[in-house]
Write a protein that holds these residues in place. Structure first.
Motif, PDB file in Angstrom:
ATOM      1  N   GLU A 215       0.829  -1.206   0.000  1.00 47.97           N
ATOM      2  CA  GLU A 215       0.000   0.000   0.000  1.00 47.97           C
ATOM      3  C   GLU A 215       0.864   1.258   0.000  1.00 47.97           C
ATOM      4  O   GLU A 215       0.636   2.185  -0.785  1.00 47.97           O
ATOM      5  N   ASP A 216       1.852   1.303   0.895  1.00 48.14           N
ATOM      6  CA  ASP A 216       2.750   2.460   0.939  1.00 48.14           C
ATOM      7  C   ASP A 216       3.547   2.579  -0.353  1.00 48.14           C
ATOM      8  O   ASP A 216       3.788   3.689  -0.844  1.00 48.14           O
ATOM      9  N   ASP A 217       3.991   1.432  -0.889  1.00 49.52           N
ATOM     10  CA  ASP A 217       4.756   1.456  -2.135  1.00 49.52           C
ATOM     11  C   ASP A 217       3.932   2.067  -3.265  1.00 49.52           C
ATOM     12  O   ASP A 217       4.459   2.833  -4.090  1.00 49.52           O
ATOM     13  N   ALA A 218       2.653   1.738  -3.308  1.00 54.12           N
ATOM     14  CA  ALA A 218       1.782   2.295  -4.344  1.00 54.12           C
ATOM     15  C   ALA A 218       1.668   3.813  -4.207  1.00 54.12           C
ATOM     16  O   ALA A 218       1.656   4.545  -5.209  1.00 54.12           O
ATOM     17  N   LEU A 219       1.614   4.292  -2.967  1.00 53.65           N
ATOM     18  CA  LEU A 219       1.474   5.727  -2.733  1.00 53.65           C
ATOM     19  C   LEU A 219       2.718   6.503  -3.145  1.00 53.65           C
ATOM     20  O   LEU A 219       2.612   7.612  -3.693  1.00 53.65           O
ATOM     21  N   VAL A 220       3.914   5.917  -2.895  1.00 52.40           N
ATOM     22  CA  VAL A 220       5.160   6.644  -3.192  1.00 52.40           C
ATOM     23  C   VAL A 220       5.741   6.260  -4.548  1.00 52.40           C
ATOM     24  O   VAL A 220       6.783   6.787  -4.944  1.00 52.40           O
ATOM     25  N   GLY A 221       5.087   5.343  -5.255  1.00 52.34           N
ATOM     26  CA  GLY A 221       5.537   4.990  -6.593  1.00 52.34           C
ATOM     27  C   GLY A 221       6.636   3.956  -6.660  1.00 52.34           C
ATOM     28  O   GLY A 221       7.332   3.855  -7.681  1.00 52.34           O
ATOM     29  N   VAL A 222       6.812   3.173  -5.594  1.00 56.63           N
ATOM     30  CA  VAL A 222       7.820   2.116  -5.586  1.00 56.63           C
ATOM     31  C   VAL A 222       7.240   0.863  -6.223  1.00 56.63           C
ATOM     32  O   VAL A 222       6.119   0.455  -5.910  1.00 56.63           O
ATOM     33  N   LYS A 223       8.002   0.233  -7.107  1.00 53.88           N
ATOM     34  CA  LYS A 223       7.545  -0.953  -7.822  1.00 53.88           C
ATOM     35  C   LYS A 223       8.047  -2.214  -7.114  1.00 53.88           C
ATOM     36  O   LYS A 223       9.063  -2.188  -6.427  1.00 53.88           O
ATOM     37  N   SER A 224       7.332  -3.318  -7.289  1.00 54.56           N
ATOM     38  CA  SER A 224       7.746  -4.593  -6.706  1.00 54.56           C
ATOM     39  C   SER A 224       6.982  -5.725  -7.373  1.00 54.56           C
ATOM     40  O   SER A 224       5.935  -5.503  -7.999  1.00 54.56           O
ATOM     41  N   THR A 225       7.500  -6.943  -7.232  1.00 56.70           N
ATOM     42  CA  THR A 225       6.770  -8.100  -7.738  1.00 56.70           C
ATOM     43  C   THR A 225       5.513  -8.357  -6.912  1.00 56.70           C
ATOM     44  O   THR A 225       4.566  -8.969  -7.411  1.00 56.70           O
ATOM     45  N   ALA A 226       5.489  -7.908  -5.674  1.00 56.82           N
ATOM     46  CA  ALA A 226       4.266  -8.048  -4.871  1.00 56.82           C
ATOM     47  C   ALA A 226       3.134  -7.258  -5.513  1.00 56.82           C
ATOM     48  O   ALA A 226       1.994  -7.751  -5.634  1.00 56.82           O
TER      49      ALA A 226
END
Length: 314
Positions: A215-226
């Motif tokens: 959720e936090d990654d989506a907000l700050v624009g961080v990408k991941s395989t999750a």
């Protein structure tokens, strides 16, 4: 280096009541947290490919066990270089970490250490890693230096690709090449396949880990395989862990391993299958627990390879 005297408490997802927070002087604690000493899972995950490779090399060479001196060097090197890598990662990611709930309490964004102090600490850890590396043969030294490229690029990948876990795999699985090289002074297909299997394994376990922050990654624009796999995470893990298992088995075959090694690999399949079955990608605490359980998986494979080396020698 001037030690920090500002200790604002442990990182939010650190092991509670760890010796770092109960026994170290307050001024040293932020540096221990930079190196993640209170979270040994990281250096275990870096160490396992080294020890697996050293064990396969022992099987191929007809030894009863891997060189104990090499195992010790890999142990020290894994702790030092994992700490250096984490410190480097925190320096690169300070702006992102300050925006993510789980990471904003890390030493740099929390103001426990300055960037300059972190850079000095990074250099000290890297020097320990270099001293360890210099104990090996010339080929291994060159191979170890080459690994720094994978370490250098990894922190930036979450900004540009949905597959940063792939680049983590490149770095964290490098030991699969090092253990063999330390024994033979060269490489062969067995360690290369072990390396490729390690990459698949790493993508799998770090995908589980990354679900904590999606959720936090989506907000700050961080990408991941999750974020990439989402609700398809379980099928993706099945594929990744299956590829890893097949590649590990092929590596063992090429090292002329016997039944005990394959028993260990099959026992490892049971553990990886358990991870997939019980995984709840929306339960952050469980994701962390399953991620840490990969230490057990490492022991399972290592035990199988060790037993096979001993049986073959006898």
């Amino acid at each position: 280096m001037v030690f920090s005297t500002r200790d604002t408490g442990p990182v939010s997802d650190a092991v509670k009541r760890h010796w770092v927070d109960t026994r170290l002087p307050a001024g040293l604690r932020p540096y221990a947290r930079l190196a993640r000493w209170e979270r040994p899972i990281g250096w275990w995950l870096l160490l396992w490919p080294c020890w697996w490779s050293a064990s396969l090399a022992a099987i191929a060479a007809g030894h009863g066990w891997p060189d104990p001196w090499h195992l010790f060097l890999f142990f020290v090197g894994a702790i030092a270089m994992r700490g250096a890598g984490c410190t480097y990662n925190d320096l690169v990611d300070v702006d992102i970490d300050s925006k993510v709930e789980r990471t904003r309490s890390r030493p740099i964004p929390a103001g426990q250490v300055t960037k300059f102090q972190a850079k000095v600490f990074l250099l000290l850890q890297a020097l320990i890693g270099l001293l360890v590396l210099l104990q090996f043969n010339t080929f291994s030294i060159g191979l170890g230096i080459a690994s720094l490229l994978t370490v250098a690029v990894y922190p930036f990948m979450k900004r540009v690709t949905d597959w940063p876990q792939l680049f983590l795999g490149f770095a964290f699985s490098w030991g699969a090449l090092m253990g063999w090289a330390a024994e033979f002074g060269s490489l062969a297909w067995a360690p290369v396949l072990l390396y490729l299997g390690g990459i698949c394994w790493t993508i799998g376990y770090d995908t589980i880990y990354a679900h904590q922050d999606k959720e936090d990654d989506a907000l700050v624009g961080v990408k991941s395989t999750a974020r990439l796999f989402g609700d398809r995470t379980k099928p993706a893990l099945m594929a990744l862990y299956s590829f890893a298992t097949v590649l590990f088995a092929l590596a063992a075959m090429l090292a002329d391993a016997g039944p005990a090694a394959f028993v260990g690999i099959l026992a490892g399949v049971v553990h990886l299958g358990w991870q997939i079955v019980v995984l709840d990608i929306d339960d952050a605490d469980q994701c962390l627990k399953l991620f840490r359980s990969n230490t057990t998986y490492g022991w399972i494979l290592f035990a199988g390879f060790l037993a096979d080396a001993l049986i073959g020698w006898l």
